[in-house]
Structure formats: C-alpha cells, structure tokens
Design a protein around this motif. Structure first.
Motif, PDB file in Angstrom:
ATOM      1  N   CYS A  44       1.132  -1.271  -0.023  1.00  0.00           N
ATOM      2  CA  CYS A  44       0.026  -0.072  -0.051  1.00  0.00           C
ATOM      3  C   CYS A  44       0.920   1.354   0.128  1.00  0.00           C
ATOM      4  CB  CYS A  44      -0.959  -0.115   1.548  1.00  0.00           C
ATOM      5  SG  CYS A  44      -1.787   1.521   1.434  1.00  0.00           S
ATOM      6  N   MET A  46       0.138   4.042   1.246  1.00  0.00           N
ATOM      7  CA  MET A  46      -0.016   4.774   2.469  1.00  0.00           C
ATOM      8  C   MET A  46       0.554   3.870   3.435  1.00  0.00           C
ATOM      9  SD  MET A  46      -1.189   7.391   1.411  1.00  0.00           S
ATOM     10  CE  MET A  46      -1.814   8.277   2.696  1.00  0.00           C
ATOM     11  N   HIS A  47       0.568   2.662   3.374  1.00  0.00           N
ATOM     12  CA  HIS A  47       0.985   1.597   4.361  1.00  0.00           C
ATOM     13  C   HIS A  47       2.320   0.668   4.022  1.00  0.00           C
ATOM     14  CE1 HIS A  47      -2.892   3.049   5.503  1.00  0.00           C
ATOM     15  NE2 HIS A  47      -2.470   3.129   6.748  1.00  0.00           N
ATOM     16  N   CYS A  58      -5.541  -2.959   0.589  1.00  0.00           N
ATOM     17  CA  CYS A  58      -5.045  -2.607   1.930  1.00  0.00           C
ATOM     18  C   CYS A  58      -5.780  -2.918   3.072  1.00  0.00           C
ATOM     19  CB  CYS A  58      -4.463  -1.338   2.030  1.00  0.00           C
ATOM     20  SG  CYS A  58      -3.781  -0.826   3.563  1.00  0.00           S
ATOM     21  N   LYS A  60      -5.950  -1.965   5.989  1.00  0.00           N
ATOM     22  CA  LYS A  60      -5.976  -0.774   6.712  1.00  0.00           C
ATOM     23  C   LYS A  60      -6.664   0.418   6.139  1.00  0.00           C
ATOM     24  CE  LYS A  60      -1.674  -1.597   9.604  1.00  0.00           C
ATOM     25  NZ  LYS A  60      -0.716  -1.318   9.877  1.00  0.00           N
ATOM     26  N   CYS A  61      -6.701   0.534   4.788  1.00  0.00           N
ATOM     27  CA  CYS A  61      -7.176   1.855   4.404  1.00  0.00           C
ATOM     28  C   CYS A  61      -8.300   1.575   3.239  1.00  0.00           C
ATOM     29  CB  CYS A  61      -6.398   3.044   3.919  1.00  0.00           C
ATOM     30  SG  CYS A  61      -5.134   2.297   2.569  1.00  0.00           S
TER      31      CYS A  61
HETATM   32 ZN   LIG Z   1      -3.288   1.505   3.307  1.00  0.00          ZN
END
Ligand SMILES: [Zn+2]
Length: 80
Positions: A44, A46-47, A58, A60-61
């Motif tokens: 990801c 962002m991650h 992802c 998480k998001c």
């Molecule tokens: Zn993410």
C-alpha cells in the motif's frame, strides 16, 4: 612472414572464439539466477508495512495495493 601472420591470426581467432563462447554462457546463467526469484510483492502506498504476494486491497485503508519491485533495476545499473 606470411605463415607467421597466419598463425597469429589463427591464434587470435581461436582466442576470440573462446571468449565469445564463454561470455553468453555466463550471461545466461546469470539471467536464470536473477529471473528465478521473481518475487513480486504488493504494498500500500500509504502503508509500506502492508505486504502481500497477491494484488488486492490494503486491510488498513482499503486502497488498491501496488506492485513493489525488489530493487532489481538498481542492481543491474550498478553492474554495468
Ligand atoms: Zn493502506
């Protein structure tokens, strides 16, 4: 004199042949080594800690995971 030149030419060519025959074999085995562990991972943006061996989202998001290439190009450039 002509004979000497011929000999030198023959030696030069046989040496060149050995080199030419030797190089592609090395290059080939090198390529096989590099290609085999073609492990593509998805991450990801962002991650970066989120890693998956399959494309997906992802956890998480929910963003779509992007391919993460294992710094292959850098290694090749360094070798050149
Ligand atoms: Zn993410």
């Amino acid at each position: 004199m002509k004979k000497v030149t011929l000999m030198a030419t023959a030696i030069f060519f046989s040496a060149a042949t050995v080199f030419a025959a030797d190089l592609p074999v090395k290059a080939l085995s090198d390529t096989t080594k590099k290609v085999k562990p073609a492990k593509v991972q998805y991450t990801c943006t962002m991650h970066p800690k989120v890693l998956s061996d399959k494309p997906g989202k992802c956890p998480k998001c929910g963003m779509e995971l992007v391919k993460k290439e294992p710094a292959k190009k850098k290694a090749e450039t360094m070798k050149m």
